[in-house]
Design an enzyme around this catalytic site. Structure first.
Site, PDB file in Angstrom:
ATOM      1  N   PRO A 179       6.731   9.781  -4.572  1.00 30.46           N
ATOM      2  CG  PRO A 179       5.572  10.652  -2.734  1.00 30.46           C
ATOM      3  CD  PRO A 179       6.013  10.995  -4.137  1.00 30.46           C
ATOM      4  CB  CYS A 180       5.729   4.774  -6.000  1.00 25.12           C
ATOM      5  SG  CYS A 180       7.471   4.444  -6.282  1.00 25.12           S
TER       6      CYS A 180
END
Length: 364
Positions: A317-318
């Site tokens: 989850p950047c």
């Protein structure tokens, strides 16, 4: 359900009842047909498990679905603009047509005005809308083991070179280069915020990116260089697994992913990606927070580069990384997608907190 929509069961019952009160507000997309409709559509009703519900036409189109010719869901927006009405009617009549700006001009419309109007109503241009639908059809033909020529015709391309060019632009290589013996396989996964390309081996997910991301061809080329055996088109069990988990994630049923991942990067980059996966859904961090977490407080810029080099969107989850001042920072899939993911995960955070409050009250 996704964002502010009612739950799936309520919407499915509205579909069965052909409830016109939802017209223009909610649309149903049917996985087995690739078509989206109004809930009041008189067509035969699909099974509940084959339905996705979206709050806008744009979300349906970006997920790769084409409009129903019977209930004409695009008319909801086109009622307000004759330009949209004329072009969506033409697209519905001939979805395989290879539209170009000169075709738009020949209908008496200014191409720049059309781009602006469609972006306002649908979030994408008319030409993008037409191209996405056509390429999706060709991609699925190849995924089923079909011949390149069949995929070309399914996608509405008269020219083999034109199809190969468009396909190469999307996937980074021509379909004629596939041998059927590649170790990795790429396939199309529809999501409420746009189609994604997943690359898997038999057990692991190697890449998950939005199909319209400009860096996708470069990422696939890099992956081909790192992975022995090349990349073909098709599915493994791992593809089905991540598709199911993404569906559950967007429907508010799964805050975490369990599909095994295969990372392609330096030890430092991998440490950043592992740190990203430890950020709870609904929470955010800054680049400096991540740098401190991995024991490299002086490597903020390197953390930012590793964050941008992530090839497994959403699962790694950047999108949970914000600027030091809390503002949205760059995101390869587009800031609008980043905001929608953060909004969705806020629901998971609220659900988690409500569960904690309930357990605390019970223990007290």
């Amino acid at each position: 359900m996704l964002f502010d929509l009612p739950n799936h069961d309520l919407l499915y019952q509205a579909l069965i009842d052909q409830d016109s009160r939802y017209d223009g507000r909610v649309f149903v997309a049917v996985r087995t047909t690739g078509i989206f409709c109004r809930l009041s559509c008189p067509a035969r009703k699909p099974k509940s498990e084959n339905c996705n519900f979206y709050d806008t036409v744009a979300a349906c189109v970006e997920a790769g679905y084409r409009p129903c010719k019977r209930c004409r869901p695009l008319a909801t927006a086109s009622d307000h603009d004759p330009t949209v009405a004329a072009l969506t009617t033409a697209l519905e009549a001939d979805p395989a047509r290879r539209w170009q700006e000169r075709d738009i001009a020949a209908m008496g419309f200014d191409p720049s005005t059309v781009r602006r109007v469609f972006k306002r109503y649908f979030g994408i241009t008319f030409l993008d809308m037409a191209r996405t639908a056509r390429l999706r059809s060709g991609f699925q033909t190849l995924s089923r083991g079909g011949r390149v020529i069949d995929a070309q015709l399914e996608a509405g391309f008269d020219s083999g070179s034109g199809f190969r060019t468009a396909f190469a632009k999307l996937l980074g290589q021509s379909p004629s280069r596939f041998t059927g013996e590649e170790i990795l396989r790429a396939d199309w996964i529809d999501t409420p915020i746009g189609p994604m390309i997943a690359v898997c081996d038999r057990t692991n997910l190697h890449l998950l990116e939005f199909a319209d991301r400009k860096a996708l061809p470069t990422e696939l080329k890099r992956l081909q260089a790192n992975a022995k055996g090349g990349i073909g088109v098709g599915r493994y069990d791992a593809t089905d697994r991540i598709a199911k988990e993404l569906d559950e994630y967007f429907n508010g049923l799964r805050p975490e992913f369990e599909t095994p991942l295969a990372y392609h990067g330096s030890p430092f980059a991998k440490s950043v990606w592992h740190a990203l996966r430890r950020i709870p859904p609904g929470a955010t961090r800054s680049y400096s927070d991540i740098a401190r977490q991995i024991g490299r407080p002086d490597a903020v810029r390197a953390v930012a580069r590793a964050n941008g080099a992530n090839q497994i969107a959403i699962v790694v989850p950047c999108h949970r990384v914000l600027g030091a001042d809390g503002s949205l920072t760059g995101y390869g899939g587009g800031l609008w997608r980043k905001q929608r993911l953060i909004d969705l995960e806020g629901q998971y955070a609220r659900q988690s907190q409500a569960g904690k409050d309930t357990r605390h009250a019970a223990s007290g």
